[in-house]
Write an enzyme that holds these catalytic residues in place. Sequence first.
Site, mmCIF file in Angstrom:
data_model
loop_
_atom_site.group_PDB
_atom_site.id
_atom_site.type_symbol
_atom_site.label_atom_id
_atom_site.label_comp_id
_atom_site.label_asym_id
_atom_site.label_seq_id
_atom_site.Cartn_x
_atom_site.Cartn_y
_atom_site.Cartn_z
ATOM 1 C CG ASN A 151 146.609 -56.689 -5.675
ATOM 2 O OD1 ASN A 151 147.183 -55.601 -5.790
ATOM 3 N ND2 ASN A 151 145.908 -56.998 -4.605
ATOM 4 C CD GLU A 247 145.167 -50.377 -0.371
ATOM 5 O OE1 GLU A 247 144.536 -51.389 -0.737
ATOM 6 O OE2 GLU A 247 145.195 -49.318 -1.031
ATOM 7 C CB CYS A 281 145.002 -56.043 0.924
ATOM 8 S SG CYS A 281 144.024 -54.702 0.237
#
Length: 471
Positions: A151, A247, A281
């Site tokens: 992304n 992450e 996220c």
Amino acid sequence: MREYKALINNEFIDNGQWVEILNPTTLDVAGKVSALKEEDVNKAYKAARDAQPQWEAKTLLERIAILKKFRDEILKNKDELAQIMAEEIAKGVKEALNEVIRTVEIIDYTFEEVKRLDPLAMTGEGMGARNKLGIFSRVAKGVVCAISPFNYPFNLALAKIIPALVTGNTVVFKPATAGSLVGAYMGKLAVDANFPKGIFNIVTGRGRDIGDIITSNPEINMISFTGSVNIGKQIRKQGSSTDLVLELGGKDPALVLDDKNLEKYADEIIAGAFGYSGQRCTAIKRVLVSDKIADKLVPLLKTRVEALKVGSPFDNANITPVIDEKSADFIQGLIDDAKAKNATIVYGDKKEKNLMWPSLVDHVTVDMKLAWEEPFGPVLPIIRINDVDKMIEIANQSEFGLQASVFCQDLSTAIKVAKKIETGTVNLNSRPQRGPDCFPFLGIKDSGEGVQGIRESLISMTRYKGIVINY
């Protein structure tokens, strides 16, 4: 069709094997990248290990001077990079260009911040040792494995790569399969910038074929990974003796506690939920709000969702196709489950292949998958809860703990609630976001481990080395 090769020891690798990358907008092939094998990956790690001592031996200013040439190549090629992102991940051209510029700003800030990693000098007088002087400097860990997501294929890659390189580490970089065209294009920039051999290696291929090979190589000193929870957990199991920064996912809640500035709240919530089609996220993935306030807020959200432009990244639409049809089917499944359990579709619930219209779903309850699972797409559930303590309880029941938002004009109340939410960061009267990039960025529980951010990444890529002078 674009064709980019992997980069090992400053040589482009053509082993005759390729992975095709689909354009999410057309579902045609956008390009292809090298599909490496185990022996290729091993060569990349050997090149990184062999190059590391000489690279670290350069002075900090020498390393910065070399990396600045790379930064300049990025600026020269910024429009091409944005074009590749639009083709490869259906990110709007304008937003993709902003990602490139933001990354250059991170690089510039990193060059300044690294100069402030001064050695720590200590005497032993406080412990009764007057004849000792300790000098503790931060030195490179060695070889860093950097793995980026689809992304933000440029920003989240170089937010790992640059701190690693500038502190004297060498890097083996694996871009996500979707995102590999952007990732492999960095090889051209590195060669044009005359990088020393072996300091930056790019390995491409499908994660299911070479993922475990990439993350389990014995040469690795540190892994910095951004991606899915499942892969993050796999890396945890493999890398028990390797330093990790992970992450992972999020289910970021927005708690709306008053109606004193609902227009602004609505703007922030929509921007937080639907930026890059919700494929972030840090996207707002659930709104917790009382019935009384929801009756006012939901119409405001609906008006704003209706105004979102759906279409092509080349038209800079707000909502573009999600990354693939499998992802679209998963998101639609969450919506269908909510509908079957009597949630209210306020707007949306429309899909054409992997192009999904933004969906606003009211009266979502805790027995629905949409209340708990991360959709990674353009859908926003409204969960009506009339008790603030119950809102906090639901927020904390999630397996994730990345970020949250609290909307409340009473700062004292907002801070008290924020302190009770189990998450890495809570934003007051604003949407969740990774930036400013100089801030620490972290998640707890299944949202990850370790801390990122410019200074924090520099620290995570280094370790203390002490020299004690006895006199």
